[in-house]
Design an enzyme around this catalytic site. Structure first.
Site: not given
Ligand SMILES: C[S@@+](CC[C@H](N)C(=O)[O-])C[C@H]1O[C@@H](n2cnc3c(N)ncnc32)[C@H](O)[C@@H]1O
Length: 490
Positions: A280
């Site tokens: 990210y």
């Molecule tokens: C671009 S979205 C990815 C899709 C998301 N997981 C969903 O269910 O809609 C980004 C969000 O995913 C979660 N996320 C992504 N990578 C993560 C990680 N390594 N650890 C914890 N949360 C993560 C966080 O809530 C973040 O704000």
């Protein structure tokens, strides 16, 4: 001295604007092993999104490299077959993005003239979400309702951030969103009740949209190009993932009609069934990761973390009688009377910070360096210690500043580390503890650095000795040369 107290106060201050987060380069970390995920339950919303995208020709069961699935962090993307680094993962045409163009072409388009892209898109999202027959329904349904960014924490949860810069940034962002919402409400929502049901456009609804936009948009589709891209925004972040090129790429595709697409490429090799992840932001610190995505990086084994940081504000006090001369030198070197320095764990204070500190503390018998004669060279002179008094005063200011900033936290690093050993810590408390212990570690490191410097003040070479050496009047060991002795005898 006034410069001492100002630097001390500065060490504890918060970022000036919530929208100006500074970044710094960080070193590589070890890459955790990727997990292979198997899903058992059917994800109805993800299936609906897939069908919708397939109907629009953006994906196909036969050709796809990835599929959405439930993973550890909500939904994510799984490799459908083996994918090599750099391979195309998906390609989503511009007509399926939600951006300023989408909003302008919608029923509320004529009200979006002059609005910031995020405000216009947020307005669209909130309105669209409430319409059961929205043509974006399959996408809107996969957007999470709850986000873990501190923007959404209760007062009790925020109390865990006491003393941190993250708390200041969080409150700053909330205020910013609130003022934008109030303005929008008065100028657009209230005067147009036929289009906007005012009960929907609350501060909470806008904050949610703001959080969605911050957590699901990536370069190059940010700023004026801000766009939500269905499916591509399901990719999760992997701590420590090294990337050569950004995963998101804006390009054109199609043989007959060249249309803009968001192309996502694989950051590394993924095997069938593995979760496909991206980076990210290599230059984001933990506070920024927390605010934007509601996540932090913490490596319990190494203890060190190059995502730990503290943003230090230093300023030349207005009360300094040499203020104008010092400001002139700062401006000549691209700075101002107030400067932010992003301090990162393990990197020591940046050279430019030491130079600025010396300028701030310049006074007494060193003030001659501010004379017009030195205007173009003084910055160079300040990049090394100027005098014992000057160096001592910057050390004192920084040690005091660090101590007073550390005093503002409610727990010690040791207490925080114990908490982090607990695997059952809830996610929000974990974020708070990681950030606050990170800020403290950086402050402690800076304090230790200046304490060590304080102990070597007698061994440092100062401006006067350097000048004598440059003129050939001191030898390498610091003794006067024969020529100098002769000149003194004469
Ligand atoms: C671009 S979205 C990815 C899709 C998301 N997981 C969903 O269910 O809609 C980004 C969000 O995913 C979660 N996320 C992504 N990578 C993560 C990680 N390594 N650890 C914890 N949360 C993560 C966080 O809530 C973040 O704000």
């Amino acid at each position: 001295s006034s410069s001492t107290s100002s630097a001390a106060a500065a060490a504890a201050s918060l970022p000036a604007s919530p929208l100006h987060h500074r970044s710094s380069l960080r070193t590589a970390r070890a890459l955790p092993t990727l997990l292979t995920i198997t899903t058992s339950t059917t994800d109805i919303e993800a299936e609906a999104l897939w069908t919708w995208l397939a109907q629009k020709g953006a994906v196909s069961d036969e050709a796809t490299a990835v599929r959405p699935a439930c993973v550890h962090h909500g939904r994510g993307l799984l490799a459908h077959r083996t994918i090599s680094q750099g391979d195309e993962l998906l390609s989503i045409p511009r007509k399926l993005w939600i951006n300023l163009e989408t909003v302008k072409a919608s029923a509320i388009g004529r009200f979006c003239e002059g609005l910031k892209p995020w405000v216009a898109i947020a307005l669209f999202l909130v309105r669209e979400k409430a319409q059961s027959n929205s043509s974006w329904r399959p996408y809107l349904d996969i957007l999470p309702q709850a986000l873990d960014s501190p923007l959404f924490w209760s007062d009790e949860e925020l109390a865990e951030l006491q003393g941190t810069q993250l708390l200041g940034s969080t409150l700053g962002y909330r205020e910013y969103v609130e003022s934008e919402v109030n303005e929008l409400f008065d100028k657009v929502i209230k005067p147009n009740p036929d289009l906007f049901d005012s009960s929907l456009f609350t501060y909470d609804a806008f904050l949610w949209a703001f959080g969605i936009l911050r957590s699901r948009t990536f370069a190059p589709l940010t700023g004026d190009e801000l766009a939500l891209v269905p499916l591509a925004d399901l990719v999760n972040h992997l701590a420590g993932l090294e990337v050569e090129k950004p995963c998101w790429e804006k390009t054109t595709a199609g043989i007959f009609t060249r249309q803009e697409v968001l192309l996502m490429r694989a950051a590394k090799t993924f095997h069938a069934g593995q979760e496909v992840v991206m980076q990210y932001g290599k230059s984001k610190n933990n506070a920024q990761l927390a605010l934007d995505y509601g996540l932090v990086e913490y490596d319990a084994f190494s203890g060190s973390n190059n995502r730990d940081s503290f943003m230090l504000t230093l300023e030349i006090p207005k009360s300094d009688r040499l203020f104008d001369d010092k400001l002139d030198i700062a401006q000549l070197n691209g700075l101002d009377s107030s400067v932010y320095f992003d301090l990162t764990r393990g990197q020591g204070p940046p050279e430019s910070m030491l130079t600025f500190l010396r300028l701030t503390a310049l006074g007494g018998s060193d003030a001659f360096l501010l004379e017009a004669l030195f205007r173009n060279t003084v910055w160079d002179h300040l990049s090394s210690p100027v005098s014992r008094d000057n160096e001592e005063s910057i050390c004192e200011a920084m040690i005091e500043g660090c101590k007073s900033a550390l005093y503002g936290y409610q727990s010690t690093v040791e207490e925080d580390l114990l908490l982090l050993n607990n695997d059952n810590l809830d996610p929000r408390t974990r974020i708070a503890v990681v950030v606050r212990q990170g800020e403290k570690c950086v402050l402690q490191e800076v304090q230790t650095w200046f304490e060590a410097r304080m102990n070597e003040l007698d061994q440092l070479e100062y401006y006067a000795e350097r000048r004598l050496r440059d003129l050939g009047l001191l030898d390498e060991k610091g003794n006067m040369t024969a020529w100098a002795r002769a000149s003194f005898i004469i």
